[in-house]
Design an enzyme around this catalytic site. Structure first.
Site, short mmCIF file in Angstrom:
data_model
loop_
_atom_site.label_atom_id
_atom_site.label_comp_id
_atom_site.label_asym_id
_atom_site.label_seq_id
_atom_site.Cartn_x
_atom_site.Cartn_y
_atom_site.Cartn_z
N LYS A 174 -2.21 -11.26 -1.69
CA LYS A 174 -1.98 -11.11 -0.27
C LYS A 174 -0.47 -11.02 -0.03
CE LYS A 174 -6.25 -11.09 0.85
NZ LYS A 174 -6.84 -9.81 1.28
N ASP A 202 -1.93 -6.18 -1.75
CA ASP A 202 -2.68 -5.97 -0.51
C ASP A 202 -1.92 -6.54 0.68
OD1 ASP A 202 -4.56 -5.59 1.46
OD2 ASP A 202 -5.87 -7.22 0.80
N GLU A 228 -2.61 -1.59 -1.74
CA GLU A 228 -3.76 -1.61 -0.81
C GLU A 228 -3.32 -1.75 0.64
OE1 GLU A 228 -7.54 -4.47 0.23
OE2 GLU A 228 -7.13 -4.06 -1.89
N ASP A 251 -8.70 -0.03 2.99
CA ASP A 251 -9.65 -1.11 3.28
C ASP A 251 -10.04 -1.10 4.75
OD1 ASP A 251 -11.14 -3.42 3.45
OD2 ASP A 251 -9.55 -4.77 2.81
N LYS A 275 -17.04 -3.00 2.24
CA LYS A 275 -17.53 -4.29 2.71
C LYS A 275 -18.88 -4.08 3.40
CE LYS A 275 -13.14 -6.72 3.33
NZ LYS A 275 -12.22 -5.84 2.58
#
Length: 384
Positions: A174, A202, A228, A251, A275
């Site tokens: 992250k 990400d 990402e 994403d 997802k």
């Protein structure tokens, strides 16, 4: 032989909605823009047919600032849709989807647990695991990744080292803070991983475009690294992509087939995170997975958050995906403390596998969930 009796038997007689809390197993889950969570409200839907077959689905939005979704919104939407589901054939997934769409526009995340529960019912009635219905078993096992909360370099490196000791070799860092600090975080984790695994940097939309360009330039020399979702929009991500040789994962902006095709047309990705709840359940997730395979893209299979039921749904989608198109997978029940289905499916040494029993292949302990938040059921037949 008429199929009417069978359809009557598999008609939805009752929809039960349960709520429980999932706490993060490693303290605080921190993302860019100050988003942090120690616990999240999850919702489990139990769909019961006229002949007593029950299926389960789960939706757990990642707070209120990750996507346009939140826990109480899912529950309100389910309360709105549930009456339209009673009497619909649970084994007819198109009819189930049409009933939900006819009752409520949008709110795909709230429709997802109903769709998954009906896949569970379909598998149980057929005596087959869900992966067999999603295309067949293509991966008996698959690599898992772990998300690494945003923190100082030494804390993130320690977290990765602990997960490596457990067998996990794929890390999603992250990021989305100062790009120079983020590059230092990624470089240290890349050093730890060496050639053993994969690192996904990400930002969760956290960088402004100019900061994302700086970050991409600093990350570019690192090996086995994906970038990402650096920015909020497709246009911004595509602009950043022109400044880097890193493979791009999208994403938050991949919501459906049209958004995926726009990203493909913009030459903006090599992979995307699929997802299940974000796209509306396994029915649409299967479609998007199949499109990705035909286009030569890789997918990370996961959900916004969740426990055992979410993990089982993800596992079946992963097991039915061609291994060469599978980037990685999340078993989110490894990330949480609460387990309503006996901590199944269970990871082992950084890999996962789908249950082989019919349906999702897990058994939910209703006593752990307590009384339903609400139930919508068919009215009892009148007596003479």
């Amino acid at each position: 032989m008429s199929s009417l009796p069978e359809r009557a038997a598999s008609a939805i007689a009752r929809v039960e909605v349960y709520g429980y809390e999932l706490t993060y197993a490693h303290g605080s889950y921190v993302m860019s823009d100050g988003r942090a969570h120690e616990a999240l409200a999850s919702t489990i839907v139990r769909v019961v047919t006229a002949d007593g077959v029950a299926g389960y689905g789960e939706v757990c939005p990642l707070g209120t600032r990750y996507l346009p979704a939140f826990a109480e919104g899912a529950r309100a939407a389910l309360r709105e849709m549930a009456p339209a589901l009673v009497g619909v054939d649970a084994a007819d997934l198109a009819a189930v989807g049409d009933a939900m769409d006819g009752a409520l526009l949008g709110h795909s995340y709230a429709k997802s647990p109903v769709d998954v529960a009906c896949w569970d019912i379909l598998g149980r009635r057929a005596g087959l695991p869900v992966y067999a219905l999603l295309g067949g078993l293509r991966a008996e096992s698959f690599p898992l990744y772990v998300a690494v909360p945003l923190a100082p370099v030494d804390e993130m490196a320690r977290f990765v080292g602990e997960r490596m000791a457990e067998g996990v070799r794929h890390s999603q860092l992250k990021l989305g803070a100062d790009p120079h600090d983020d590059a230092a975080r990624a470089a240290e984790v890349a050093r730890l991983l060496g050639d053993q695994g994969l690192l996904v940097a990400d930002a969760n939309c956290g960088w402004l475009p100019q900061d994302a360009v700086v970050a991409a330039r600093l990350l570019d020399p690192l090996d086995r690294v994906y970038l990402e979702q650096p920015c909020r929009t497709l246009e911004e991500c595509a602009a950043v992509r022109r400044h880097t040789t890193l493979p791009m994962v999208l994403d938050e902006i991949i919501l459906d087939v049209p958004s995926l095709m726009r990203a493909v047309s913009a030459n903006a990705l090599e992979a995307f995170n699929l997802k299940i709840s974000r796209v509306g359940g396994l029915t649409k997730a299967r479609l998007m997975r199949d499109v990705a395979q035909e286009l030569g893209l890789r997918v990370t299979l996961e959900d916004t958050w969740g426990g055992d039921v979410t993990t089982a749904a993800v596992a079946h989608l992963a097991a039915s995906t061609r291994p060469e198109h599978l980037l990685t997978v999340s078993f989110m029940n490894d990330w949480t403390n609460e387990h309503v289905a006996g901590y199944q499916p269970r990871s082992a040494g950084g890999t996962g596998a789908a249950p082989t029993a019919p349906g999702l292949g897990i058994e939910v302990d209703l006593e752990l969930l307590g009384e339903p938040l609400f139930t919508v059921a068919r009215a009892p037949a009148a007596t003479a």
